[in-house]
Motif scaffolding. Structure first.
Motif, mmCIF file in Angstrom:
data_model
loop_
_atom_site.group_PDB
_atom_site.id
_atom_site.type_symbol
_atom_site.label_atom_id
_atom_site.label_comp_id
_atom_site.label_asym_id
_atom_site.label_seq_id
_atom_site.Cartn_x
_atom_site.Cartn_y
_atom_site.Cartn_z
ATOM 1 N N UNK A 11 37.994 83.143 -11.866
ATOM 2 C CA UNK A 11 37.105 82.046 -12.239
ATOM 3 C C UNK A 11 37.464 81.515 -13.624
ATOM 4 N N UNK A 12 37.301 80.214 -13.770
ATOM 5 C CA UNK A 12 37.558 79.574 -15.058
ATOM 6 C C UNK A 12 36.428 79.896 -16.019
ATOM 7 N N UNK A 13 36.781 80.252 -17.241
ATOM 8 C CA UNK A 13 35.786 80.591 -18.254
ATOM 9 C C UNK A 13 35.472 79.370 -19.125
ATOM 10 N N UNK A 14 34.368 79.459 -19.863
ATOM 11 C CA UNK A 14 34.093 78.455 -20.886
ATOM 12 C C UNK A 14 35.222 78.478 -21.917
ATOM 13 N N UNK A 15 35.488 77.339 -22.528
ATOM 14 C CA UNK A 15 36.560 77.298 -23.510
ATOM 15 C C UNK A 15 36.531 76.035 -24.346
ATOM 16 N N UNK A 16 37.371 76.028 -25.357
ATOM 17 C CA UNK A 16 37.516 74.868 -26.239
ATOM 18 C C UNK A 16 38.997 74.596 -26.457
ATOM 19 N N UNK A 17 39.314 73.346 -26.793
ATOM 20 C CA UNK A 17 40.703 72.896 -26.916
ATOM 21 C C UNK A 17 40.906 72.128 -28.214
ATOM 22 N N UNK A 18 42.044 72.361 -28.840
ATOM 23 C CA UNK A 18 42.526 71.521 -29.943
ATOM 24 C C UNK A 18 43.904 71.023 -29.558
ATOM 25 N N UNK A 182 44.303 64.067 -33.510
ATOM 26 C CA UNK A 182 43.748 65.338 -33.036
ATOM 27 C C UNK A 182 42.605 65.093 -32.054
ATOM 28 N N UNK A 183 42.715 65.703 -30.879
ATOM 29 C CA UNK A 183 41.652 65.710 -29.879
ATOM 30 C C UNK A 183 40.945 67.059 -29.898
ATOM 31 N N UNK A 246 37.964 72.669 -38.892
ATOM 32 C CA UNK A 246 38.527 73.877 -39.498
ATOM 33 C C UNK A 246 40.009 73.711 -39.826
ATOM 34 N N UNK A 247 40.559 72.535 -39.561
ATOM 35 C CA UNK A 247 41.975 72.270 -39.818
ATOM 36 C C UNK A 247 42.115 71.454 -41.095
ATOM 37 N N UNK A 248 42.978 71.913 -41.993
ATOM 38 C CA UNK A 248 43.168 71.231 -43.271
ATOM 39 C C UNK A 248 44.568 70.632 -43.324
ATOM 40 N N UNK A 249 44.627 69.362 -43.692
ATOM 41 C CA UNK A 249 45.899 68.665 -43.861
ATOM 42 C C UNK A 249 46.316 68.718 -45.323
ATOM 43 N N UNK A 250 47.497 69.208 -45.588
ATOM 44 C CA UNK A 250 48.055 69.245 -46.936
ATOM 45 C C UNK A 250 49.210 68.252 -47.013
ATOM 46 N N UNK A 251 49.096 67.275 -47.894
ATOM 47 C CA UNK A 251 50.166 66.300 -48.050
ATOM 48 C C UNK A 251 50.353 65.994 -49.520
ATOM 49 N N UNK A 252 51.533 65.466 -49.835
ATOM 50 C CA UNK A 252 51.823 65.093 -51.205
ATOM 51 C C UNK A 252 51.244 63.737 -51.545
ATOM 52 N N UNK A 265 47.023 73.577 -42.323
ATOM 53 C CA UNK A 265 46.502 74.918 -42.581
ATOM 54 C C UNK A 265 45.528 75.272 -41.460
ATOM 55 N N UNK A 266 45.896 76.286 -40.658
ATOM 56 C CA UNK A 266 45.088 76.694 -39.515
ATOM 57 C C UNK A 266 44.348 78.004 -39.750
ATOM 58 N N UNK A 267 44.459 78.556 -40.942
ATOM 59 C CA UNK A 267 43.913 79.896 -41.180
ATOM 60 C C UNK A 267 42.406 79.961 -40.966
ATOM 61 N N UNK A 268 41.675 78.953 -41.417
ATOM 62 C CA UNK A 268 40.212 78.970 -41.248
ATOM 63 C C UNK A 268 39.839 78.970 -39.770
ATOM 64 N N UNK A 269 40.565 78.200 -38.981
ATOM 65 C CA UNK A 269 40.289 78.142 -37.547
ATOM 66 C C UNK A 269 40.578 79.488 -36.885
ATOM 67 N N UNK A 270 41.720 80.080 -37.179
ATOM 68 C CA UNK A 270 42.074 81.366 -36.579
ATOM 69 C C UNK A 270 41.075 82.449 -36.998
#
Length: 310
Positions: A11-18, A182-183, A246-252, A265-270
């Motif tokens: 059975x398919x479980x509840x989930x989320x997508x990025x 980002x979706x 929870x995703x941070x973009x780092x740019x110059x 930066x994906x650390x907060x999300x993970x």
């Protein structure tokens, strides 16, 4: 079968997508009410893409790559324009046949009025309809960076807009320089049961999210590439919420023109996923070109990953 890959009868479980992808020197999603200019939130400089645009990519990918016996596409491009009632006749106006044969109905749902052919005595379909809210739903995408539009250029076509004219017609070509889009999506286990959405359907979705953009490219869409696909599953429904927060973009200081001009930066999300005891990171794919810093934050054995590019 790879470790972590499920059997098709589970059975398919509840989930989320990025889902994060880049759009470079093209038109990610033109607004038909505004000269097909890329959809924008001008107050923030944010580029927008509708969920309908993403679903069109997925449907077209399925149409080209899956066998039609149980993976036909109900909302498909056809030579003759049809409404949903007319399209239903291709499936004998049978609700069960439509659901069983059409992966896009099982995945995204539909509202379809069913009617029998005029002049026939069989009126068994009269009054019936399909009203399904699909288990897989996406928000509109927005860009993680501020996006600049390329100055519009006039283009000409070889063919005239009207018969008898000697010159080709003129048009405008609107594009963005670079958009990091980002979706966020949600998968509902309850709705999956209602629509007969299977684990095999879910694996087909995983493949489409990574493959569809580039396999369905057109003149105005060439330059789009998937960069990140991440999907979670929950033993009990305990959703984290919009992953993009929870995703941070780092740019110059320079405007972004390629994937070399920034990092994500994906650390907060993970960390949020790891802290959720009901949550498992079921699938993650990262394009080799995407800079996410030191990938050690994923852990030594990162969640039964089967598609992580190193």
């Amino acid at each position: 079968m790879n470790e972590g890959e499920k059997m098709g009868n589970e059975e398919v479980k509840d989930g989320e997508i990025l889902f994060v992808y880049e759009s470079k020197m093209n038109n990610p999603n033109g607004d038909p009410d505004n000269e097909n200019i890329p959809r924008m939130d001008y107050s923030t400089g944010t580029n927008l893409v509708s969920d309908v645009r993403l679903k069109r990519y997925i449907r077209d990918y399925f149409s080209d790559n899956l066998k039609e016996d149980k993976n036909d596409i109900f909302v498909k491009r056809v030579e003759k324009v049809q409404n949903s009632t007319e399209r239903a006749k291709d499936f004998n106006t049978d609700p069960d046949e439509i659901i069983n044969r059409c992966i896009d109905i099982r995945m995204f749902g539909a509202t379809i009025t069913l009617k029998s052919d005029k002049g026939k005595s069989d009126t068994s379909a009269k009054g019936k309809s399909i009203k399904l809210t699909g288990p897989v739903q996406f928000t509109w995408a927005y860009s993680l960076n501020q996006v600049e539009l390329v100055n519009s250029y006039s283009i000409t076509t070889t063919f005239s807009s009207e018969s008898g004219k000697q010159q080709g017609s003129m048009g405008k070509d609107y594009r963005v320089y670079y958009s990091l889009l980002a979706f966020y999506g949600v998968i509902s286990s309850k709705r999956a049961k209602e629509s007969k959405f299977t684990d095999e359907d879910l694996r087909n979705l995983d493949n489409a999210m990574i493959m569809a953009l580039q396999s369905q490219t057109t003149r105005t869409k060439i330059g789009q590439s998937p960069l990140l696909y991440l999907r979670t599953e929950y033993d009990k429904p305990k959703f984290i919420g919009d992953f993009r927060e929870y995703v941070k973009l780092n740019q110059g200081s320079k405007p972004i023109r390629s994937s070399e001009d920034y990092s994500l930066n994906l650390e907060s999300l993970i960390q949020e996923i790891k802290a959720n005891k009901e949550c498992d990171l079921a699938k993650i794919w990262i394009n080799k070109r995407l800079n996410v810093g030191d990938r050690k934050f994923l852990g030594e054995k990162p969640f039964n990953l089967t598609n992580l590019n190193e």
